[in-house]
Design a protein around this motif. Structure first.
Motif, PDB file in Angstrom:
ATOM      1  N   ARG A 185      49.006  35.184  39.615  1.00 32.02           N
ATOM      2  CA  ARG A 185      49.279  35.708  38.380  1.00 32.02           C
ATOM      3  C   ARG A 185      49.074  37.274  38.365  1.00 32.02           C
ATOM      4  N   ALA A 186      47.848  37.806  38.905  1.00 29.97           N
ATOM      5  CA  ALA A 186      47.603  39.220  38.916  1.00 29.97           C
ATOM      6  C   ALA A 186      48.776  39.715  40.084  1.00 29.97           C
ATOM      7  N   ALA A 187      48.937  39.133  40.869  1.00 26.79           N
ATOM      8  CA  ALA A 187      49.915  39.835  41.929  1.00 26.79           C
ATOM      9  C   ALA A 187      51.218  39.903  41.115  1.00 26.79           C
ATOM     10  N   ALA A 188      51.571  39.123  40.224  1.00 29.91           N
ATOM     11  CA  ALA A 188      52.747  39.115  39.332  1.00 29.91           C
ATOM     12  C   ALA A 188      52.817  40.218  38.254  1.00 29.91           C
ATOM     13  N   ARG A 189      51.658  40.448  37.973  1.00 33.10           N
ATOM     14  CA  ARG A 189      51.422  41.383  36.826  1.00 33.10           C
ATOM     15  C   ARG A 189      50.351  42.501  37.131  1.00 33.10           C
ATOM     16  N   PRO A 190      50.496  43.014  38.367  1.00 32.68           N
ATOM     17  CA  PRO A 190      49.263  44.176  38.783  1.00 32.68           C
ATOM     18  C   PRO A 190      48.807  45.090  37.785  1.00 32.68           C
ATOM     19  N   GLU A 191      49.819  45.578  36.987  1.00 32.20           N
ATOM     20  CA  GLU A 191      49.638  46.712  36.139  1.00 32.20           C
ATOM     21  C   GLU A 191      48.560  46.099  35.076  1.00 32.20           C
ATOM     22  N   LEU A 192      48.767  44.671  34.704  1.00 34.75           N
ATOM     23  CA  LEU A 192      47.861  44.500  33.654  1.00 34.75           C
ATOM     24  C   LEU A 192      46.192  44.397  34.202  1.00 34.75           C
ATOM     25  N   ALA A 193      46.242  43.590  35.318  1.00 33.84           N
ATOM     26  CA  ALA A 193      45.185  43.496  36.196  1.00 33.84           C
ATOM     27  C   ALA A 193      44.197  45.052  36.176  1.00 33.84           C
ATOM     28  N   ARG A 194      45.190  45.932  36.636  1.00 30.90           N
ATOM     29  CA  ARG A 194      44.463  47.370  36.695  1.00 30.90           C
ATOM     30  C   ARG A 194      44.034  47.795  35.467  1.00 30.90           C
ATOM     31  N   GLU A 195      44.945  47.540  34.329  1.00 32.25           N
ATOM     32  CA  GLU A 195      44.634  48.126  33.226  1.00 32.25           C
ATOM     33  C   GLU A 195      43.330  47.655  32.668  1.00 32.25           C
ATOM     34  N   ILE A 196      43.039  46.290  32.846  1.00 32.14           N
ATOM     35  CA  ILE A 196      41.895  45.307  32.583  1.00 32.14           C
ATOM     36  C   ILE A 196      40.585  46.206  33.165  1.00 32.14           C
ATOM     37  N   ALA A 197      40.620  46.844  34.386  1.00 30.48           N
ATOM     38  CA  ALA A 197      39.432  47.478  35.213  1.00 30.48           C
ATOM     39  C   ALA A 197      39.587  48.909  34.546  1.00 30.48           C
ATOM     40  N   ARG A 198      40.656  49.611  34.283  1.00 29.35           N
ATOM     41  CA  ARG A 198      40.732  50.824  33.757  1.00 29.35           C
ATOM     42  C   ARG A 198      39.902  50.944  32.338  1.00 29.35           C
ATOM     43  N   ARG A 199      40.091  49.874  31.830  1.00 28.46           N
ATOM     44  CA  ARG A 199      39.281  50.026  30.228  1.00 28.46           C
ATOM     45  C   ARG A 199      37.852  49.698  30.327  1.00 28.46           C
ATOM     46  N   GLY A 200      37.325  49.520  31.592  1.00 28.78           N
ATOM     47  CA  GLY A 200      35.897  49.004  31.747  1.00 28.78           C
ATOM     48  C   GLY A 200      35.487  47.806  31.549  1.00 28.78           C
ATOM     49  N   HIS A 201      36.475  46.756  31.681  1.00 26.48           N
ATOM     50  CA  HIS A 201      36.116  45.229  31.609  1.00 26.48           C
ATOM     51  C   HIS A 201      35.972  44.795  33.119  1.00 26.48           C
ATOM     52  N   GLY A 202      35.435  43.588  33.173  1.00 29.25           N
ATOM     53  CA  GLY A 202      34.948  43.006  34.351  1.00 29.25           C
ATOM     54  C   GLY A 202      36.335  42.085  34.951  1.00 29.25           C
ATOM     55  N   ILE A 203      36.445  41.993  36.039  1.00 33.96           N
ATOM     56  CA  ILE A 203      37.282  41.102  36.733  1.00 33.96           C
ATOM     57  C   ILE A 203      36.707  39.953  37.494  1.00 33.96           C
ATOM     58  N   GLY A 204      36.909  38.838  37.368  1.00 35.78           N
ATOM     59  CA  GLY A 204      36.339  37.763  38.102  1.00 35.78           C
ATOM     60  C   GLY A 204      37.538  36.703  38.841  1.00 35.78           C
ATOM     61  N   ASN A 205      36.874  36.082  39.973  1.00 33.45           N
ATOM     62  CA  ASN A 205      38.026  35.121  40.633  1.00 33.45           C
ATOM     63  C   ASN A 205      37.955  33.929  39.937  1.00 33.45           C
ATOM     64  N   HIS A 206      39.225  33.558  39.606  1.00 39.23           N
ATOM     65  CA  HIS A 206      39.530  32.226  38.983  1.00 39.23           C
ATOM     66  C   HIS A 206      40.587  31.250  39.983  1.00 39.23           C
ATOM     67  N   SER A 207      40.450  31.521  41.323  1.00 43.25           N
ATOM     68  CA  SER A 207      41.346  30.804  42.450  1.00 43.25           C
ATOM     69  C   SER A 207      42.770  31.606  42.472  1.00 43.25           C
ATOM     70  N   ALA A 208      43.581  31.159  43.502  1.00 36.57           N
ATOM     71  CA  ALA A 208      44.591  31.986  43.691  1.00 36.57           C
ATOM     72  C   ALA A 208      45.780  31.260  43.130  1.00 36.57           C
ATOM     73  N   THR A 209      45.981  30.044  42.903  1.00 35.50           N
ATOM     74  CA  THR A 209      47.110  29.336  42.272  1.00 35.50           C
ATOM     75  C   THR A 209      46.766  28.609  41.131  1.00 35.50           C
ATOM     76  N   HIS A 210      45.503  28.494  40.695  1.00 35.69           N
ATOM     77  CA  HIS A 210      44.937  27.584  39.484  1.00 35.69           C
ATOM     78  C   HIS A 210      45.586  26.131  39.758  1.00 35.69           C
ATOM     79  N   PRO A 211      44.909  25.491  40.795  1.00 41.53           N
ATOM     80  CA  PRO A 211      45.579  23.875  40.855  1.00 41.53           C
ATOM     81  C   PRO A 211      44.842  23.100  39.762  1.00 41.53           C
ATOM     82  N   GLN A 212      45.284  23.166  38.645  1.00 42.42           N
ATOM     83  CA  GLN A 212      44.393  22.624  37.520  1.00 42.42           C
ATOM     84  C   GLN A 212      44.074  21.130  37.901  1.00 42.42           C
ATOM     85  N   ALA A 213      45.164  20.239  38.284  1.00 45.19           N
ATOM     86  CA  ALA A 213      45.257  18.745  38.306  1.00 45.19           C
ATOM     87  C   ALA A 213      44.369  18.518  39.449  1.00 45.19           C
TER      88      ALA A 213
END
Length: 259
Positions: A108-136
């Protein structure tokens, strides 16, 4: 706010313990028969399942579920993004002078990289929540797939944000025995939570915020989500931030995540 960052040191320590427990069960069964042996076996299996399904269980490796502080500080953690909600959530956090860690899904970050970069630019943390989120199926992933889920997300998020995540959150909080070896390789520490309102499925803003408020305490780790189908996560986070202000709680980041 100090948070003990503890990547697993012995990610395979569970295996000899598991084997020993089953040898003990076999000995009990042989000595006292099925009337004692069967309950013993079921008890060990129940313990193993508890280690997988309970988000704060440390049976297979260390987990952080609360921060060791007496200050009126909490750690807001927001799962499942980036999403259509991200920009609005960032504006709300800015308006309240609050910081949060966004546990992002790599694809999801790869599909919306501008949002992930904006999170970091505004001083927030970024954590790892898996690559594809296989919930089931996250709870049942084998070692190869688990390694890919964690390491692929780590590469994606590091490339996009320019900084490697330090924290990992298991999908749905389920943590099977194969999670901790990839965490050790990536230098990631696992994070659970101590306050939640089931905002990924509950659409009632008042109920969600009230449930979180009941569990608030100094050092609470608050579980939040973005992009839920009910479409009210932004409103929920806005209301929670208002309550934190009214209760004189500060939403801040662990020391190593502050920009």
């Amino acid at each position: 706010m100090h948070a003990p960052h503890r990547p697993p040191r012995h990610p395979h320590a569970w295996l000899p313990l598991l084997l020993l427990s089953q040898l003990l069960v076999a000995g009990i069964w042989w000595r006292w028969g099925w009337g004692v042996g069967l309950p013993s076996m079921l008890a060990t299996h129940a313990l193993a399942w508890w280690g997988v399904l309970a988000p704060g269980a440390a049976l297979y490796g260390p987990v952080l579920a609360r921060l060791p502080t007496q200050d009126r500080e909490v750690w807001l953690t927001i799962d499942d993004g980036p999403s259509e909600d991200t920009a609005a959530i960032l504006d709300l956090l800015d308006a309240h002078g609050a910081k949060a860690t966004f546990f992002l899904v790599g694809d999801r970050a790869a599909a919306r990289p501008e949002l992930a970069r904006e999170i970091a630019r505004r001083g927030h943390g970024i954590g790892n929540h898996s690559a594809t989120h296989p919930q089931a199926w996250f709870w049942a992933l084998g070692p190869g797939r688990m390694l890919r889920e964690i390491e692929d997300a780590q590469r994606q998020l590091t490339a996009i944000a320019g900084r490697a995540p330090r924290w990992f959150r298991s999908v749905v909080g389920h943590t099977n025995p194969f999670v901790h070896a990839p965490l050790r390789r990536a230098g990631l520490a696992r994070v659970a939570w101590s306050a939640r309102g089931f905002d990924a499925v509950q659409g009632d803003v008042d109920k969600v915020v009230s449930a979180i408020e009941r569990d608030l305490a100094p050092g609470a780790i608050v579980l939040l989500h973005e992009g839920a189908p009910h479409g009210r996560n932004v409103e929920m986070i806005g209301r929670l931030l208002q309550r934190l202000d009214a209760l004189d709680y500060r939403a801040t980041l662990p020391d190593g995540d502050r920009g």
